[in-house]
Design a protein around this motif. Structure first.
Motif, PDB file in Angstrom:
ATOM      1  N   ASN A  18      34.121  38.610  48.326  1.00 61.57           N
ATOM      2  CA  ASN A  18      34.750  38.925  47.050  1.00 61.57           C
ATOM      3  C   ASN A  18      36.108  38.230  46.984  1.00 61.57           C
ATOM      4  O   ASN A  18      37.112  38.737  47.493  1.00 61.57           O
TER       5      ASN A  18
ATOM      6  N   ARG B 243      41.777  47.895  47.904  1.00 56.87           N
ATOM      7  CA  ARG B 243      40.380  47.822  48.354  1.00 56.87           C
ATOM      8  C   ARG B 243      39.522  48.843  47.609  1.00 56.87           C
ATOM      9  O   ARG B 243      38.380  48.549  47.219  1.00 56.87           O
TER      10      ARG B 243
ATOM     11  N   THR C  40      36.366  47.971  45.245  1.00 58.01           N
ATOM     12  CA  THR C  40      35.066  48.522  45.653  1.00 58.01           C
ATOM     13  C   THR C  40      34.400  49.172  44.446  1.00 58.01           C
ATOM     14  O   THR C  40      33.192  49.027  44.232  1.00 58.01           O
ATOM     15  N   GLU C  41      35.201  49.865  43.624  1.00 59.32           N
ATOM     16  CA  GLU C  41      34.675  50.505  42.426  1.00 59.32           C
ATOM     17  C   GLU C  41      34.410  49.491  41.320  1.00 59.32           C
ATOM     18  O   GLU C  41      33.447  49.620  40.561  1.00 59.32           O
TER      19      GLU C  41
ATOM     20  N   PRO D 296      34.080  45.638  41.473  1.00 58.39           N
ATOM     21  CA  PRO D 296      34.101  44.390  42.254  1.00 58.39           C
ATOM     22  C   PRO D 296      34.347  43.134  41.433  1.00 58.39           C
ATOM     23  O   PRO D 296      34.761  42.115  41.992  1.00 58.39           O
TER      24      PRO D 296
END
Length: 592
Positions: free
Chosen positions: A24, A69, A73-74, A76
């Motif tokens: 990512n 982060r 993560t929620e 991307p």
């Protein structure tokens, strides 16, 4: 991007050794900005600019790496926002397009500084001087916007809505941010150069989601009335949005609010009275019709309610105008339920009422009709359709994607002091309302009461100037039969875009609305004065008795009716109402 190309996150590493391996690149770039540059990072919507989190606290302290982060993560694919100002130690000059480049060329040359490429121009990064609060501004010079304390920008490798990828032209490790140029500092100072001892931004009253459009539109309208230019209004709205709106609206939407309000003529109060000002008006260009492409009329409900146009719904009190409008909104919300329409694309309605309470009238009626109420939005407090109000209306339509807007009644939303019987005053408001319908591809329905008294034509019975009727492409009349108050009909009395629709029956019994199909009820019957109603009832009764035993000579029938005191006009209406037919040799008979 090839795996051996430099990574677009700006680290200077090859893509295969940086984000290519980590999966990512947006997250890695966000962490890089936080870890190596100390910038305050926030997530913004993918291919957009709207923050995905409440970011007020990050104007004063950067988020931790763990928080960053968690955000990516929620989300991307979230773009990267960099909060400017003292918290990150940077300010940014946004050079937008050729106009901005030209403005920049006219200023003293700047020192080399960190620079990123946007979809239309360049972001130039400078050191924050640290001893002052530098406020944001927009368009103080053409094409130049400034992001200081309380602002943010979108950083590489974010993706623009056009699919353009933001990228570094001069990465900060290659070229650190230069000091703020003197000319730019002076420009910021003119906008507001505030010592840090003043109250922090956090103490300013925040404008929460749901009230942002309204607050910015009211500010714009107030400024326009005082004679501010559209450019000044836009700059003020952008700053107000970034400093106080939580979260800020997309900048494109803010600029649209400023543009909408800026179209209207400014007035400035002098000694308590508005002063008319000279305004430069762009005159229309002459067009050859060979260059005009013909277009088909679009309909919400063919042939009664066109899209992009005004429709008027008129009746006396108590005939169910609001019920009828809600029935249309219900059908639109479900994509079905309008007579003569098999199916339609479901859509949203904005219902503006000054007569009915939302909780005890509008919502229960919609529920009874089976509406999908998530597609119906309403306001039960009227606002004037002046420059501010019209711009607010456009904001409501944009934010809800409305296909239908209802004013119930229109007179409650007209500007204070407007004379509804003066054509020029009415025309000025309705022409602008028609432009709104055209611009947003929606149908606007105005509800109007009828005037007392009688007239020869139904189109003249609406309360106020005939310009209400003239401005509407379709006019619908609602009312009941002269001899049966429970028998109601919706009758089209004007259309400029198609054939006249057949009269359509409806009923309202114990608060329940129903469509009843085709009816023979006419506008003349609906509008007949009380005295004529009793004569019509009498004429119909006599005709039924006269023709009970079979066809009769027309002259004999008319003679008997005249002898009973029935006028020729009432005889014609009675004949039409009973659907009488004539046989050869002038005989009448009752086919019903």
């Amino acid at each position: 991007m090839g795996r051996n190309d430099p990574c677009s996150c700006g680290s200077g590493k090859k893509y295969k050794r940086c984000c290519g391996d980590n999966g990512n690149r947006l997250l890695e770039a966000a962490l890089l900005y936080r870890r190596e540059l100390g910038w305050s990072v926030i997530p913004v919507e993918p291919k957009g600019k709207r923050p995905l989190v409440r970011w007020e606290q990050y104007q004063h302290e950067p988020a931790s790496e763990d928080q960053i982060r968690a955000w990516w993560t929620e989300h991307p694919t979230a773009n990267i926002g960099i909060v400017t100002g003292q918290v990150s130690g940077i300010v940014v000059l946004d050079v937008d397009g050729p106009e901005g480049a030209q403005s920049l060329e006219q200023q003293p040359e700047i020192e080399p500084t960190a620079m990123s490429a946007t979809s239309r121009g360049t972001h130039l990064f400078f050191k924050h001087p640290g001893d002052v609060e530098l406020r944001n501004f927009a368009r103080k010079l053409p094409g130049l916007d400034f992001r200081g304390d309380g602002g943010y920008i979108v950083a590489p490798p974010s993706i623009h809505s056009s699919d353009h990828v933001y990228s570094w032209s001069l990465w900060p490790h290659q070229q650190p941010s230069a000091d703020l140029p003197g000319w730019l500092r002076d420009l910021v100072s003119a906008n507001g150069y505030v010592p840090t001892a003043t109250a922090p931004l956090a103490e300013a009253k925040r404008i929460r989601e749901g009230g942002r459009n309204d607050a910015l539109t009211r500010l714009a309208g107030s400024m326009r009335r005082r004679g501010f230019t559209p450019e000044a209004i836009e700059a003020a709205l952008i700053e107000e949005n970034e400093r106080r709106c939580d979260p800020p609206l997309p900048e494109k939407e803010v600029r649209e609010i400023a543009r909408s309000v800026g179209r209207y003529e400014p007035t400035a109060p002098v000694n308590g009275k508005p002063e008319k000002q000279e305004v430069m008006v762009e005159l229309p260009a002459l067009r050859c019709l060979a260059d005009v492409q013909p277009e088909d009329v679009e309909w919400l409900w063919h042939p009664r309610i066109p899209l992009r146009r005004l429709t008027s719904l008129e009746s006396d009190p108590g005939e169910g105008k609001t019920f009828l409008a809600l029935a249309v909104a219900t059908a639109l919300s479900r994509g079905q339920g309008l007579p003569d329409v098999e199916a339609m694309e479901p859509g949203n309605t904005v219902f503006l009422t000054a007569e009915d309470n939302l909780s005890d009238t509008i919502r229960p009626r919609l529920d009874e009709m089976g509406a999908d109420v998530i597609r119906v939005f309403a306001i039960d407090e009227p606002f004037p359709l002046d420059a501010t109000g019209l711009s607010y209306l456009e904001t409501l339509i944009r934010s809800t994607s409305a296909r239908l807007v209802v004013f119930d009644p229109i007179t409650a939303f007209l500007p204070p002091g407007l004379d509804i019987y003066r054509s020029n005053e009415v025309r000025a408001v309705l022409s602008r309302l028609a432009h709104v319908a055209e611009a947003h591809k929606c149908a606007i329905m105005i509800i109007r009461h009828l005037a007392k008294g009688s007239t020869s034509k139904a189109i003249y019975r609406g309360l106020g100037s005939i310009d209400f009727t003239a401005a509407c492409r379709s006019v619908l009349l609602a009312g009941h039969a002269p001899d049966d108050p429970t028998s109601r009909a919706l009758v089209q009395i004007k259309t400029n875009l198609g054939p006249i629709a057949d009269p359509l029956g409806y009923s309202i019994e114990e608060g329940q609305f129903r469509w009843n199909g085709a009816t023979t009820l006419t506008a003349a019957q609906i509008l007949a004065p009380e005295g004529e109603i009793s004569s019509l009832v009498e004429a119909k009764t006599l005709l039924r008795d006269i023709l009970a035993d079979g066809p009769r000579d027309a002259k004999e029938v008319e003679g008997e009716l005249k002898a009973a005191g029935i006028s020729k006009a009432t005889i014609r209406r009675a004949k039409k109402a009973l659907r009488l037919e004539a046989r050869k040799k002038g005989a009448w008979f009752n086919r019903g």
